[in-house]
Design a protein around this motif. Structure first.
Motif, short mmCIF file in Angstrom:
data_model
loop_
_atom_site.label_atom_id
_atom_site.label_comp_id
_atom_site.label_asym_id
_atom_site.label_seq_id
_atom_site.Cartn_x
_atom_site.Cartn_y
_atom_site.Cartn_z
N UNK A 186 0.84 -1.19 0.00
CA UNK A 186 0.00 0.00 0.00
C UNK A 186 0.88 1.25 0.00
N UNK A 187 0.25 2.37 -0.32
CA UNK A 187 1.04 3.58 -0.58
C UNK A 187 1.96 3.93 0.58
N UNK A 188 1.56 3.59 1.84
CA UNK A 188 2.40 3.94 2.98
C UNK A 188 3.66 3.09 3.05
N UNK A 189 3.62 1.92 2.41
CA UNK A 189 4.78 1.05 2.45
C UNK A 189 5.82 1.40 1.40
N UNK A 190 5.40 2.12 0.36
CA UNK A 190 6.34 2.46 -0.71
C UNK A 190 7.39 3.41 -0.14
N UNK A 191 8.67 3.17 -0.43
CA UNK A 191 9.69 4.03 0.16
C UNK A 191 9.55 5.47 -0.29
N UNK A 192 9.84 6.37 0.64
CA UNK A 192 9.70 7.80 0.31
C UNK A 192 11.03 8.27 -0.29
N UNK A 240 14.06 2.80 -12.58
CA UNK A 240 13.52 1.92 -11.54
C UNK A 240 12.94 2.78 -10.39
N UNK A 241 13.74 3.78 -9.96
CA UNK A 241 13.31 4.64 -8.84
C UNK A 241 12.02 5.39 -9.21
N UNK A 242 11.93 5.85 -10.46
CA UNK A 242 10.75 6.61 -10.89
C UNK A 242 9.47 5.79 -10.77
N UNK A 243 9.54 4.51 -11.14
CA UNK A 243 8.34 3.67 -11.06
C UNK A 243 7.89 3.56 -9.59
N UNK A 244 8.87 3.40 -8.68
CA UNK A 244 8.51 3.29 -7.25
C UNK A 244 7.94 4.62 -6.75
N UNK A 245 8.56 5.71 -7.21
CA UNK A 245 8.12 7.03 -6.72
C UNK A 245 6.72 7.38 -7.22
N UNK A 246 6.38 6.93 -8.43
CA UNK A 246 5.06 7.32 -8.96
C UNK A 246 4.00 6.26 -8.65
N UNK A 247 4.13 5.06 -9.22
CA UNK A 247 3.02 4.12 -8.99
C UNK A 247 3.09 3.42 -7.64
N UNK A 248 4.27 3.52 -6.95
CA UNK A 248 4.34 2.99 -5.59
C UNK A 248 3.49 3.84 -4.64
N UNK A 288 -0.97 -0.86 -11.14
CA UNK A 288 -0.65 -0.95 -9.71
C UNK A 288 0.69 -1.64 -9.49
N UNK A 289 1.49 -1.09 -8.59
CA UNK A 289 2.76 -1.73 -8.23
C UNK A 289 2.50 -2.58 -6.99
N UNK A 290 2.68 -3.91 -7.11
CA UNK A 290 2.40 -4.79 -5.97
C UNK A 290 3.61 -4.91 -5.05
#
Ligand SMILES: Nc1ncnc2c1ncn2[C@@H]1O[C@H](COP(=O)(O)OP(=O)(O)OP(=O)(O)O)[C@@H](O)[C@H]1O
Length: 336
Positions: free
Chosen positions: A53-59, A135-143, A152-154
């Motif tokens: 969930x969005x709170x788990x994605x690294x900031x 790679x970082x961009x995908x985590x920053x946006x869809x994470x 959705x990024x699982x």
């Protein structure tokens, strides 16, 4: 009584110490990797599989994007994976080629089954520092930014040199394939599905452009980057060229997304890749005509022509485009 001299005790002591060191080194060689394997197995069996969930994605800070790949790499190395490599090996049958569903420019895509039975698409990036920012961009946006029309990024994995992204699985593949089918694979999308795709895409893009302090510009909109779920709900994918902008919704960059969206609309209407406004209305997909939708089709043609105006200033904002298509969609719903 035997009388051992000093040199004997010295030799004994050296022999004793060196064999102790030897045994310790041998133990470390065998035991440490085994213990690590055990640990990752434990992670695998105990890790709870769920959509990150969005709170788990690294900031990750936006300033990271200004840094070189080497520095991004150092930041990524410190992240904790949300899915272990072992778990993904099991899900893809050790990245078996039989499970490959796509070849991207940055890595291979595998269809995978998680231990809870759900299917996901696993993208294992080729080993290259060049792809660290992507790679970082995908985590920053869809994470962090969840939206029904963005893929959705699982989860993700950054163990050692591995860079792996785990997405929700899209059973209907990419939009592009419906308009450029391989021989004998032609499948006509009916009008209402095309309209649903247009609406969903406009909704997703308008969300990126207008719903947070930072405007997210995709910069790679094309039917190749639109995936379709089991109900043909479109999901925008591939954020590897995206840019973050502060404030201005009418920037030239945002209007580049509007233009590209217009080209996808034209593809939806004509069934072909086409960017020439003048001949556009003559090449509407014949399979759509005279089935009671001609008025809706010509309305969408007008929206598409607005989007592909040569001058960026003359193109509408994504929010206006979305509102226009929604009006058309709502009109259709009351007709039914
Ligand atoms: N979530 C998904 N579910 C099902 N199939 C997918 C999914 N994501 C991608 N695919 C398939 O895999 C192919 C390759 O996707 P990918 O996004 O890696 O390609 P790409 O656009 O070249 O990306 P990049 O340039 O970042 O490598 C897609 O064209 C699509 O057919």
């Amino acid at each position: 009584m035997l009388n051992f001299g000093e040199s004997f005790w010295l030799a004994f002591a050296i022999g004793y110490v060196s064999s102790a060191i030897g045994v310790t080194v041998a133990l470390m060689c065998f035991w440490v990797p085994w213990a690590q394997l055990k640990k990752s197995k434990r992670n695998f069996t105990s890790s709870k599989i769920h959509a990150m969930d969005a709170n788990e994605a690294p900031k990750l800070p936006l300033s990271l994007l200004k840094k070189g790949n080497q520095q991004v790499s150092r930041v990524l190395d410190k992240l904790t994976s949300s899915m272990s490599f072992m778990e993904l090996c099991n899900a893809t049958d050790y990245f078996n080629v039989a499970n490959v569903i796509g070849t991207g420019k940055t890595g291979l895509l595998y269809k995978a089954k998680l231990s809870n039975g759900s299917h996901v698409a696993v993208k294992r990036l080729y080993e290259s520092k060049l792809f660290e920012t992507k790679f970082a961009l995908e985590i920053m946006i869809i994470g962090r930014f969840k939206h029904r029309n963005l893929i959705g990024l699982r989860g993700f994995c950054v163990e050692r040199k591995q860079r792996i992204l785990v997405y929700e699985f899209m059973p209907n593949g990419k939009l592009y394939d419906f308009f450029h089918p391989l021989q004998n694979e032609a499948f006509q999308l009916e009008w209402r599905i095309r309209l649903k795709v247009a609406l969903g895409l406009a909704r997703g893009l308008s969300g990126l452009h207008h719903s947070c302090n930072w405007q997210i510009i995709h910069l790679g909109i094309s039917s190749e980057h639109v995936l379709l779920d089991q109900n043909f709900e479109p999901k925008l994918s591939n954020f590897t060229s995206a840019k973050f902008l502060k404030g201005n919704c009418n920037s030239i960059l945002a209007k580049k997304d509007v233009y590209d969206f217009g080209v996808v609309l034209m593809e939806l209407i004509t069934g072909k890749k086409c960017t020439q406004t003048n001949r556009f209305s003559n090449i509407i997909d014949q399979s759509l005509l005279e089935k009671g939708f001609d008025e809706e089709i010509s309305y969408l043609v007008k929206v598409a022509i607005d989007c592909i105006q040569i001058s960026p200033q003359q193109r509408p904002s994504m929010l206006d485009v979305y509102k226009n298509i929604r009006r058309l969609w709502e009109g259709c719903e009351t007709d039914d």
